[in-house]
Scaffold this motif. Sequence first.
Motif, PDB file in Angstrom:
ATOM      1  N   ARG A 176       0.813  -1.224   0.000  1.00  0.00           N
ATOM      2  CA  ARG A 176       0.000   0.000   0.000  1.00  0.00           C
ATOM      3  C   ARG A 176       0.846   1.274   0.000  1.00  0.00           C
ATOM      4  O   ARG A 176       0.452   2.291   0.558  1.00  0.00           O
ATOM      5  N   HIS A 177       1.994   1.222  -0.663  1.00  0.00           N
ATOM      6  CA  HIS A 177       2.870   2.401  -0.673  1.00  0.00           C
ATOM      7  C   HIS A 177       2.148   3.640  -1.199  1.00  0.00           C
ATOM      8  O   HIS A 177       2.215   4.721  -0.603  1.00  0.00           O
ATOM      9  N   GLY A 178       1.486   3.493  -2.344  1.00  0.00           N
ATOM     10  CA  GLY A 178       0.813   4.630  -2.960  1.00  0.00           C
ATOM     11  C   GLY A 178      -0.316   5.170  -2.115  1.00  0.00           C
ATOM     12  O   GLY A 178      -0.612   6.375  -2.144  1.00  0.00           O
ATOM     13  N   GLU A 179      -0.943   4.314  -1.350  1.00  0.00           N
ATOM     14  CA  GLU A 179      -2.070   4.722  -0.515  1.00  0.00           C
ATOM     15  C   GLU A 179      -1.617   5.383   0.778  1.00  0.00           C
ATOM     16  O   GLU A 179      -2.302   6.272   1.309  1.00  0.00           O
ATOM     17  N   LEU A 180      -0.458   4.983   1.295  1.00  0.00           N
ATOM     18  CA  LEU A 180      -0.045   5.407   2.632  1.00  0.00           C
ATOM     19  C   LEU A 180       0.922   6.584   2.669  1.00  0.00           C
ATOM     20  O   LEU A 180       1.030   7.263   3.692  1.00  0.00           O
ATOM     21  N   LEU A 181       1.657   6.830   1.572  1.00  0.00           N
ATOM     22  CA  LEU A 181       2.721   7.840   1.655  1.00  0.00           C
ATOM     23  C   LEU A 181       2.192   9.256   1.871  1.00  0.00           C
ATOM     24  O   LEU A 181       2.668   9.973   2.753  1.00  0.00           O
ATOM     25  N   LEU A 182       1.229   9.688   1.076  1.00  0.00           N
ATOM     26  CA  LEU A 182       0.729  11.061   1.229  1.00  0.00           C
ATOM     27  C   LEU A 182       0.122  11.316   2.610  1.00  0.00           C
ATOM     28  O   LEU A 182       0.384  12.360   3.214  1.00  0.00           O
ATOM     29  N   PRO A 183      -0.681  10.378   3.163  1.00  0.00           N
ATOM     30  CA  PRO A 183      -1.156  10.591   4.540  1.00  0.00           C
ATOM     31  C   PRO A 183      -0.010  10.669   5.553  1.00  0.00           C
ATOM     32  O   PRO A 183      -0.106  11.419   6.533  1.00  0.00           O
ATOM     33  N   ALA A 184       1.073   9.921   5.315  1.00  0.00           N
ATOM     34  CA  ALA A 184       2.221   9.987   6.224  1.00  0.00           C
ATOM     35  C   ALA A 184       2.863  11.370   6.173  1.00  0.00           C
ATOM     36  O   ALA A 184       3.225  11.946   7.207  1.00  0.00           O
ATOM     37  N   VAL A 185       3.003  11.916   4.969  1.00  0.00           N
ATOM     38  CA  VAL A 185       3.555  13.266   4.822  1.00  0.00           C
ATOM     39  C   VAL A 185       2.641  14.281   5.504  1.00  0.00           C
ATOM     40  O   VAL A 185       3.102  15.194   6.209  1.00  0.00           O
ATOM     41  N   ARG A 186       1.344  14.117   5.315  1.00  0.00           N
ATOM     42  CA  ARG A 186       0.385  15.027   5.938  1.00  0.00           C
ATOM     43  C   ARG A 186       0.497  14.966   7.471  1.00  0.00           C
ATOM     44  O   ARG A 186       0.464  16.007   8.154  1.00  0.00           O
ATOM     45  N   ARG A 187       0.672  13.764   8.007  1.00  0.00           N
ATOM     46  CA  ARG A 187       0.774  13.612   9.468  1.00  0.00           C
ATOM     47  C   ARG A 187       2.000  14.328  10.019  1.00  0.00           C
ATOM     48  O   ARG A 187       1.911  15.006  11.055  1.00  0.00           O
ATOM     49  N   VAL A 188       3.149  14.172   9.362  1.00  0.00           N
ATOM     50  CA  VAL A 188       4.354  14.791   9.927  1.00  0.00           C
ATOM     51  C   VAL A 188       4.273  16.319   9.834  1.00  0.00           C
ATOM     52  O   VAL A 188       4.758  17.025  10.729  1.00  0.00           O
ATOM     53  N   LEU A 189       3.677  16.836   8.770  1.00  0.00           N
ATOM     54  CA  LEU A 189       3.508  18.284   8.668  1.00  0.00           C
ATOM     55  C   LEU A 189       2.556  18.798   9.741  1.00  0.00           C
ATOM     56  O   LEU A 189       2.820  19.825  10.384  1.00  0.00           O
ATOM     57  N   GLN A 190       1.464  18.080   9.972  1.00  0.00           N
ATOM     58  CA  GLN A 190       0.511  18.495  10.999  1.00  0.00           C
ATOM     59  C   GLN A 190       1.129  18.411  12.390  1.00  0.00           C
ATOM     60  O   GLN A 190       0.927  19.299  13.221  1.00  0.00           O
ATOM     61  N   GLU A 191       1.883  17.347  12.631  1.00  0.00           N
ATOM     62  CA  GLU A 191       2.532  17.183  13.937  1.00  0.00           C
ATOM     63  C   GLU A 191       3.504  18.322  14.211  1.00  0.00           C
ATOM     64  O   GLU A 191       3.636  18.792  15.343  1.00  0.00           O
ATOM     65  N   ALA A 192       4.187  18.766  13.161  1.00  0.00           N
ATOM     66  CA  ALA A 192       5.157  19.851  13.313  1.00  0.00           C
ATOM     67  C   ALA A 192       4.500  21.231  13.265  1.00  0.00           C
ATOM     68  O   ALA A 192       5.161  22.244  13.528  1.00  0.00           O
ATOM     69  N   GLY A 193       3.205  21.284  12.911  1.00  0.00           N
ATOM     70  CA  GLY A 193       2.512  22.561  12.794  1.00  0.00           C
ATOM     71  C   GLY A 193       2.999  23.379  11.615  1.00  0.00           C
ATOM     72  O   GLY A 193       3.031  24.610  11.673  1.00  0.00           O
ATOM     73  N   LEU A 194       3.357  22.691  10.533  1.00  0.00           N
ATOM     74  CA  LEU A 194       3.919  23.351   9.356  1.00  0.00           C
ATOM     75  C   LEU A 194       3.123  22.991   8.111  1.00  0.00           C
ATOM     76  O   LEU A 194       2.316  22.065   8.123  1.00  0.00           O
TER      77      LEU A 194
END
Length: 218
Positions: A34-52
Motif C-alpha cells: 500500500r505504498h501509494g495509498e499510505l505515503l501522502l497521509p504519512a507526509v500530511r501527518r508529519v507536517l501536521q505534527e510539526a505545525g507546518l
Amino acid sequence: MLLLAMDTATPAVTAALHDGDSVVAESSQVDARRHGELLLPAVRRVLQEAGLTLDAVTGIVVGVGPGPYTGLRVGLVTAATFASALGGVPVHGLCTLDGLAYASGIEEPFVVATDARRKEVYWARYDDCRTRVTGPAVDRPADIAERVAGFPAVGAGARLYPEVFPDARDPEHQSAAALAALAAERLKAGGAFEDPRPLYLRRPDAQVPKNYKVVTPK
C-alpha cells in the motif's frame, strides 16, 4: 533548513521532517502492498505534527533503493512532484541501505540486507554506520555466505535468512528519520548524494511478451 524525507523502497512507508539539527516529526507504517495509498497521509501527518505546511520545506530527501519496482517509484515520483510544486527545491537521493546503516549506529564492519523477494536480498557491506565499502547488490543469500560470514547484519533480509546472517541486529525496517538525519549531516559537510533515480538492480517483473500473437483484420 527543513528537510522532508521519504522512502518506499522497502515494506516500510516512512516520512519525516528534519530542521537541520534534529527530527521534528516522523511517521512509519510497514505494509508492502500500500505504498501509494499510505505515503501522502504519512507526509500530511508529519507536517501536521510539526505545525507546518508543505511550503516551509527547503529540501526533499528520498530513498532511491534498491527496491522492488512498484513500491520504489512511489517515493521517487512523489518527491519529484513535491519539488516541482515548491518551485524546484532540491531533491537529495540517498541509498536506502545507507539509511538503515546510519540508523544502526554500528561502529564496526557489518552488513545491511533487505528483502529483494525471489529468495534474494539487496545488500551492502559497511566499515561503520556512515561508510559503505561494497554494493549495493542483489544476490541469493547462499551465494554471498562466505563474503558476509562473521559480520553483524541489519535489515529485514538478515532476519529472513538466519543461517547466513546469524547475528541479526536492529533496525529491521527503514526509517525516514534516519535518512533525514544522514542527509542533514551530509549537507553540512558538503557530502555527495545519489541522483534521485530508482536503483532497481534488476529488471521489473512485468515485461512485454517476446512472442505474442499478431491479430490482423480479415
